[in-house]
Scaffold this active site. Sequence first.
Site, short mmCIF file in Angstrom:
data_model
loop_
_atom_site.label_atom_id
_atom_site.label_comp_id
_atom_site.label_asym_id
_atom_site.label_seq_id
_atom_site.Cartn_x
_atom_site.Cartn_y
_atom_site.Cartn_z
N SER A 1 -10.73 -17.10 -12.65
CA SER A 1 -9.58 -16.64 -11.88
C SER A 1 -9.64 -15.14 -11.71
O SER A 1 -10.11 -14.41 -12.60
CB SER A 1 -8.27 -17.02 -12.60
OG SER A 1 -7.15 -16.41 -11.98
N TYR B 1 -3.34 -16.45 -20.22
CA TYR B 1 -4.18 -17.11 -19.22
C TYR B 1 -5.21 -16.14 -18.68
O TYR B 1 -6.40 -16.45 -18.59
CB TYR B 1 -3.32 -17.67 -18.09
CG TYR B 1 -4.12 -18.37 -17.02
CD1 TYR B 1 -4.64 -19.65 -17.25
CD2 TYR B 1 -4.34 -17.78 -15.78
CE1 TYR B 1 -5.37 -20.30 -16.27
CE2 TYR B 1 -5.07 -18.43 -14.80
CZ TYR B 1 -5.58 -19.68 -15.05
OH TYR B 1 -6.32 -20.33 -14.07
#
Length: 227
Positions: free
Chosen positions: A127, A150
């Site tokens: 990501s 995350y």
Amino acid sequence: MTTTLITGANRGLGRDTARQLLEAGHTVWLGARDEASGRAAAADLGARFVHLDVTDDDSVAAALDQVGVAGGLDVLVNNAGIARYGMRSADALAVLDTNVVGIVRVTEAALPLLRRSAHPVVVNVSSALGSFTANHDTVRPASHFVSGLYGVSKAAVSMLTVQYARAVPEVTFVAVEPGYSQTGLGDVDHSGGQPVEDGAAVIARWAQAGPGIPTGTFQEAGGVLGW
């Protein structure tokens, strides 16, 4: 025939990546921790189901044994992941175990099969939230979002990709940023994201890449993304 295993593929990006690769002619193993939803997704798509919990060593070993007995493996897509956007210590082990250690578990179990392939590829779904470049570029959405644990885990995924590319040069390793997509990941509203098929197309593209593609790189729809 190319055989591909996708982890966490019962929904979202993983499921649509499976769909696109099946349409491209791959034999797809749809890996999922939840057996009921995984079997249903595999039956709906025409994929093969394998029960696979990336946080469980025995589950991973059994899944790769099943894939190996059925004929081998050419492409591994490490897609399974969870999202916690805070920085709570209570969540840290779960996030890192799933998003980082899970990739190590599955990749290590898959390597004996991948090494038998003529052109083995591992795609790690990462990501921009884990990219230092994107986090420091005010034009990028990642620089305006607190991604917490995350983001930390995805930064680790990127380094895993680099290290595996060096340690296992006979296998191509690519980290991929699929883009902000309409998935059910985490507890944030993703309805403003791109259609899930657009994000899955980025993953599927690299899962289908032919010989000679660069290893140890971080890719997004527009090209290379800075680490």
